[in-house]
Structure formats: structure tokens, C-alpha cells
Design a protein around this motif. Structure first.
Motif, PDB file in Angstrom:
ATOM      1  N   GLY A 194       0.800  -1.226   0.000  1.00 18.42           N
ATOM      2  CA  GLY A 194       0.000   0.000   0.000  1.00 18.42           C
ATOM      3  C   GLY A 194       0.828   1.268   0.000  1.00 18.42           C
ATOM      4  O   GLY A 194       0.308   2.348  -0.308  1.00 18.42           O
ATOM      5  N   ASP A 195       2.107   1.159   0.340  1.00 22.16           N
ATOM      6  CA  ASP A 195       2.965   2.345   0.377  1.00 22.16           C
ATOM      7  C   ASP A 195       3.130   2.941  -1.027  1.00 22.16           C
ATOM      8  O   ASP A 195       3.354   2.219  -2.005  1.00 22.16           O
ATOM      9  CB  ASP A 195       4.352   1.999   0.925  1.00 22.16           C
ATOM     10  CG  ASP A 195       4.353   1.837   2.433  1.00 22.16           C
ATOM     11  OD1 ASP A 195       3.319   2.129   3.066  1.00 22.16           O
ATOM     12  OD2 ASP A 195       5.390   1.406   2.981  1.00 22.16           O
ATOM     13  N   VAL A 196       3.025   4.260  -1.114  1.00 19.99           N
ATOM     14  CA  VAL A 196       3.270   4.972  -2.368  1.00 19.99           C
ATOM     15  C   VAL A 196       4.732   5.383  -2.382  1.00 19.99           C
ATOM     16  O   VAL A 196       5.245   5.932  -1.405  1.00 19.99           O
ATOM     17  CB  VAL A 196       2.366   6.212  -2.494  1.00 19.99           C
ATOM     18  CG1 VAL A 196       2.686   6.979  -3.773  1.00 19.99           C
ATOM     19  CG2 VAL A 196       0.895   5.805  -2.474  1.00 19.99           C
ATOM     20  N   MET A 197       5.421   5.107  -3.496  1.00 19.85           N
ATOM     21  CA  MET A 197       6.849   5.364  -3.574  1.00 19.85           C
ATOM     22  C   MET A 197       7.225   6.015  -4.910  1.00 19.85           C
ATOM     23  O   MET A 197       6.511   5.890  -5.903  1.00 19.85           O
ATOM     24  CB  MET A 197       7.647   4.062  -3.400  1.00 19.85           C
ATOM     25  CG  MET A 197       7.342   3.311  -2.117  1.00 19.85           C
ATOM     26  SD  MET A 197       8.501   1.960  -1.844  1.00 19.85           S
ATOM     27  CE  MET A 197      10.004   2.870  -1.475  1.00 19.85           C
ATOM     28  N   GLU A 198       8.350   6.708  -4.890  1.00 23.85           N
ATOM     29  CA  GLU A 198       8.941   7.252  -6.108  1.00 23.85           C
ATOM     30  C   GLU A 198      10.056   6.299  -6.547  1.00 23.85           C
ATOM     31  O   GLU A 198      10.815   5.803  -5.722  1.00 23.85           O
ATOM     32  CB  GLU A 198       9.525   8.646  -5.856  1.00 23.85           C
ATOM     33  CG  GLU A 198       8.524   9.680  -5.366  1.00 23.85           C
ATOM     34  CD  GLU A 198       7.590  10.152  -6.461  1.00 23.85           C
ATOM     35  OE1 GLU A 198       7.982  10.050  -7.642  1.00 23.85           O
ATOM     36  OE2 GLU A 198       6.484  10.608  -6.134  1.00 23.85           O
ATOM     37  N   GLY A 199      10.141   6.047  -7.834  1.00 24.22           N
ATOM     38  CA  GLY A 199      11.172   5.149  -8.335  1.00 24.22           C
ATOM     39  C   GLY A 199      11.675   5.574  -9.697  1.00 24.22           C
ATOM     40  O   GLY A 199      11.138   6.499 -10.322  1.00 24.22           O
ATOM     41  N   THR A 200      12.705   4.878 -10.167  1.00 24.53           N
ATOM     42  CA  THR A 200      13.303   5.166 -11.464  1.00 24.53           C
ATOM     43  C   THR A 200      13.259   3.920 -12.331  1.00 24.53           C
ATOM     44  O   THR A 200      13.609   2.829 -11.871  1.00 24.53           O
ATOM     45  CB  THR A 200      14.771   5.617 -11.307  1.00 24.53           C
ATOM     46  OG1 THR A 200      14.823   6.738 -10.419  1.00 24.53           O
ATOM     47  CG2 THR A 200      15.366   6.007 -12.651  1.00 24.53           C
ATOM     48  N   VAL A 201      12.819   4.066 -13.573  1.00 19.95           N
ATOM     49  CA  VAL A 201      12.747   2.928 -14.489  1.00 19.95           C
ATOM     50  C   VAL A 201      14.157   2.425 -14.786  1.00 19.95           C
ATOM     51  O   VAL A 201      14.998   3.171 -15.288  1.00 19.95           O
ATOM     52  CB  VAL A 201      12.032   3.312 -15.792  1.00 19.95           C
ATOM     53  CG1 VAL A 201      12.030   2.135 -16.767  1.00 19.95           C
ATOM     54  CG2 VAL A 201      10.609   3.768 -15.511  1.00 19.95           C
ATOM     55  N   LYS A 202      14.397   1.160 -14.454  1.00 22.42           N
ATOM     56  CA  LYS A 202      15.720   0.571 -14.639  1.00 22.42           C
ATOM     57  C   LYS A 202      15.810  -0.253 -15.918  1.00 22.42           C
ATOM     58  O   LYS A 202      16.834  -0.295 -16.585  1.00 22.42           O
ATOM     59  CB  LYS A 202      16.052  -0.310 -13.428  1.00 22.42           C
ATOM     60  CG  LYS A 202      17.449  -0.888 -13.417  1.00 22.42           C
ATOM     61  CD  LYS A 202      17.692  -1.655 -12.131  1.00 22.42           C
ATOM     62  CE  LYS A 202      19.088  -2.243 -12.093  1.00 22.42           C
ATOM     63  NZ  LYS A 202      19.328  -2.986 -10.829  1.00 22.42           N
ATOM     64  N   ASN A 203      14.703  -0.925 -16.240  1.00 22.49           N
ATOM     65  CA  ASN A 203      14.683  -1.772 -17.438  1.00 22.49           C
ATOM     66  C   ASN A 203      13.241  -1.918 -17.906  1.00 22.49           C
ATOM     67  O   ASN A 203      12.318  -1.925 -17.092  1.00 22.49           O
ATOM     68  CB  ASN A 203      15.283  -3.149 -17.130  1.00 22.49           C
ATOM     69  CG  ASN A 203      15.481  -3.986 -18.384  1.00 22.49           C
ATOM     70  OD1 ASN A 203      15.660  -3.442 -19.475  1.00 22.49           O
ATOM     71  ND2 ASN A 203      15.431  -5.293 -18.257  1.00 22.49           N
ATOM     72  N   VAL A 204      13.056  -2.006 -19.227  1.00 22.76           N
ATOM     73  CA  VAL A 204      11.714  -2.155 -19.791  1.00 22.76           C
ATOM     74  C   VAL A 204      11.684  -3.402 -20.661  1.00 22.76           C
ATOM     75  O   VAL A 204      12.561  -3.598 -21.515  1.00 22.76           O
ATOM     76  CB  VAL A 204      11.310  -0.922 -20.632  1.00 22.76           C
ATOM     77  CG1 VAL A 204       9.867  -1.068 -21.109  1.00 22.76           C
ATOM     78  CG2 VAL A 204      11.472   0.363 -19.830  1.00 22.76           C
ATOM     79  N   THR A 205      10.685  -4.252 -20.434  1.00 20.32           N
ATOM     80  CA  THR A 205      10.530  -5.486 -21.214  1.00 20.32           C
ATOM     81  C   THR A 205       9.150  -5.483 -21.880  1.00 20.32           C
ATOM     82  O   THR A 205       8.370  -4.551 -21.715  1.00 20.32           O
ATOM     83  CB  THR A 205      10.655  -6.730 -20.320  1.00 20.32           C
ATOM     84  OG1 THR A 205       9.503  -6.805 -19.453  1.00 20.32           O
ATOM     85  CG2 THR A 205      11.915  -6.660 -19.462  1.00 20.32           C
TER      86      THR A 205
END
Length: 374
Positions: A194-205
Motif C-alpha cells: 500500500g505504500d506509495v513510492m517514487e522510483g526510477t525505471v531501470k529496465n523495460v521489457t
């Protein structure tokens, strides 16, 4: 005892030196390619550019100043011109080798600037001693292009020390792995579903995107990228993009992420917005032989049955409709629990349409039509 001549006394006042001896001197002259040292001997010591550094064509006047003191090693007591040939570089290499040996034994973390980017890895210089870091030990993930490390200060440890074979190997990867394990431990200790977080796209498949949460990666599956339909993650995300996600599930060290925030659910308020009798606009998203699926909003599709497209008989929707076409239709059935909506264009064209026809549309199983489509 006979008195010594002035020349003899002067000769006696100077110390004796031998090849291989380490001496200390004061710089009395600097030229672009040569350093002259007073080493307390009857002759001055000379350090050529090649014996000071491995850097080609460097101007020594930018590195050394008159009055500086330094240690050097004697190569020749007499270089043929009455001067003492010295080396600063080789002494530094010996000291550097000793320094690296101690770092190897103590597993010390070293920092040095990348001097060269080679085909197989990186080269750094520690006290004039070369250390090679193979490409496989530069990072904890495969990196095709190492040029970004040129002139960068990096941390590493010595993983192999064999100066006799001129083999001194550095390892940056194990430091990154250890650091990430510690970050992962810290992250899992504080996060919850349930936690909302900020992240960075590391890899896209093709099936999703892996998001770096700062200590661990989470999987944002294609089905969780939007309330609407996503054809390909690669059309939505690029490596390096910053995203806002929430944690949908945690299973051991695996984190499932979602961008389908409940507050943004397009079915919120749908009972009023899509009540039976309402006239709505939408875009044809896809078609089957039985009807067309119309997107009323991202994540909200409705079925326009082939029998409700026109007053006249239609063989198949593609005879009169195109994907992407905008249409206007009337809501003839709404089932919020099953998230099914049925539309009719004919109801707008022919208001006298009897209720039994509308009822027939309401009985159409959208899931069955979707199954036929697949």
C-alpha cells in the motif's frame, strides 16, 4: 700528516651514493622535460620526464617547482656527463606496489581516477602503479559502454595481487553488491503493501518495467501500468524515467508494483455517469464479428453489439465502423459488479425500438464475446 687540499676537503664533504640507493633532494631547476635535484652529492641529480611520470608530453614545470623536496632512486651514479641519473617514477611504483599489497591483505577500499578505458575494462593508477579492473568487475550489471567512467573517481578493492606477473586486479562490483544488499535490507525493513513510492525505471521489457526503489527493484507489470489498455511498455516508459507507484504485493524479496491508484479508478462514480438511458461518446477500440468494444474512458469499455449498430441488418461491425472512430450511443445496460456496459446506436436512430430489443442487448455476455475475439 700533510694538509688536504681544498679540493680534497670538498670531496670528503660530499656523501657517497650507490646505484639503487634512495636519496632525498631539493629541486634547484625545472625544465619542461627535466628536473634537477641537489642531492648533497658532488654532482646534481637529474630526473627526466620519462623517469618522473608515465604521462607522455607532460610539462614538468606544471607539476614541480623550485624548492620542492622529493625522494628518488639512483639509476646511475654517473650518466656519462658527470651527473647522477635518478628515477622518481620507479620508486613511486615500488611504493605503490607495497601500498597495494597492504590494501589487498587488509581488503581496504581504494579510490582512484580512471586513467584509461580499454576494450576489456578500466585502468586506474595508484601511486604510479597500474591496476586493471575487468569489465565484468566494473559494475553489478552488464555495461556495454564503459567510456562514461573516463576521468571519474571510482572505489574498488584489490581482488588479486601478483606483481611478479604484473597482475594487479581491482574489483568494483563486490562493493556495489554489498551496498545494494545493505540498502535492500533497510528498504524491506520499512516498506509495506500500500505504500506509495517514487522510483526510477531501470529496465523495460515486453511484459513490464523494473523500477529501482532505492535498494531493491519492483516489477510494474503491463496490466498494472494504467487503468486503460497498454499495448507495449516500451511505448510508455524509457529507462531513467521517474515514476510514482504503490506497492501491491511483497513476496520474500519480490515486490509487485502498480500505477492503478484506487482514487483514479475510472469506475468511480460510474453508476451515475453510465446510467441506463444516458447518451455517451466513445472511441472504437477493437472489433469482433459480434460487435465493437468502445472505450468510454481509459479502463472503461462498453459493448456495441452488431444488432445495435444500425436499423438495417449489419453482417459485421467492420462493414460500417473503424478502429479509432468516435461514436455516440445510448446506454442500454449497466452492471457495475461485473463491470459490463452495453450500448446502442440504433436506440438513438429509432426511439421507437421496443424494450425487448434492448433487453436482448442487455443479455449479451461481453466476456463470451471477448473469448471469441481471442
Amino acid at each position: 700528516m700533510s694538509e688536504m687540499s681544498f679540493e680534497q676537503m670538498l670531496e670528503e664533504s660530499f656523501k657517497t651514493i650507490r646505484n639503487g640507493e634512495v636519496v632525498e633532494g631539493t629541486v634547484i631547476d625545472v625544465k619542461p622535460d627535466e628536473i634537477v635535484l641537489n642531492i648533497g652529492y658532488k654532482s646534481d641529480g637529474i630526473i627526466t620526464r620519462n623517469e618522473y611520470t608515465n604521462e607522455a608530453n607532460v610539462d614538468l614545470t606544471t607539476l614541480v617547482s623550485v624548492g620542492d623536496t622529493m625522494e628518488a632512486k639512483v639509476l646511475k651514479v654517473n650518466d656519462g656527463e658527470g651527473q647522477v641519473l635518478l628515477t622518481y617514477k620507479r620508486l613511486a611504483v615500488e611504493k605503490g606496489s607495497k601500498r597495494l599489497e597492504e590494501a589487498f591483505e587488509n581488503k581496504e577500499v581504494l579510490t582512484a581516477k580512471v586513467a584509461q578505458v580499454l576494450d576489456g575494462g578500466l585502468c586506474v593508477i595508484v601511486d604510479e602503479t597500474r591496476v586493471f579492473i575487468p569489465a565484468s568487475l566494473v559494475s553489478d550489471s552488464y555495461e556495454k559502454d564503459l567510456s562514461k567512467y573516463k576521468d571519474q573517481d571510482i572505489e574498488f578493492v584489490i581482488s588479486e595481487f601478483n606483481p611478479k606477473r604484473r597482475r594487479i586486479i581491482g574489483d568494483r562490483k563486490q562493493l556495489l553488491v554489498a551496498k545494494k544488499l545493505e540498502q535492500q535490507k533497510e528498504l524491506f525493513a520499512k516498506i509495506k503493501v500500500g505504500d506509495v513510492m517514487e522510483g526510477t525505471v531501470k529496465n523495460v521489457t515486453d511484459f513490464g518495467a523494473f523500477i529501482d526503489l532505492g535498494g531493491a527493484d519492483g516489477l510494474l507489470h503491463i496490466s498494472e501500468m494504467s487503468w486503460g489498455r497498454v499495448e507495449s511498455p516500451k511505448k510508455v516508459f524509457n529507462v531513467g524515467d521517474h515514476v510514482r507507484v504503490f506497492i501491491k504485493d511483497i513476496n520474500d524479496t519480490k515486490i509487485a508494483l502498480s500505477m492503478k491508484f484506487p482514487a483514479e479508478n475510472p469506475w468511480n462514480g460510474a453508476a451515475e455517469k453510465y446510467a441506463v438511458g444516458n447518451v455517451v461518446k466513445g472511441k472504437v477500440a477493437r472489433m469482433t464479428d459480434f460487435g465493437a468494444f468502445v472505450e468510454l474512458a481509459p479502463g472503461v469499455d462498453a459493448l456495441l453489439h452488431v444488432s445495435q449498430i444500425a436499423k438495417e441488418h449489419i453482417e459485421k461491425p467492420s462493414d460500417v465502423l473503424k478502429v479509432g472512430q468516435e461514436i455516440e450511443a445510448k446506454i442500454v445496460d449497466f452492471n457495475e459488479d461485473e463491470k459490463k456496459i452495453s450500448l446502442s446506436i440504433k436506440a438513438l436512430l429509432a426511439p421507437e425500438t421496443n424494450e425487448s430489443e434492448d433487453a436482448d442487448v442487455a443479455d449479451v455476455d461481453i466476456d463470451a464475446v471477448a473469448a471469441e475475439e481471442n
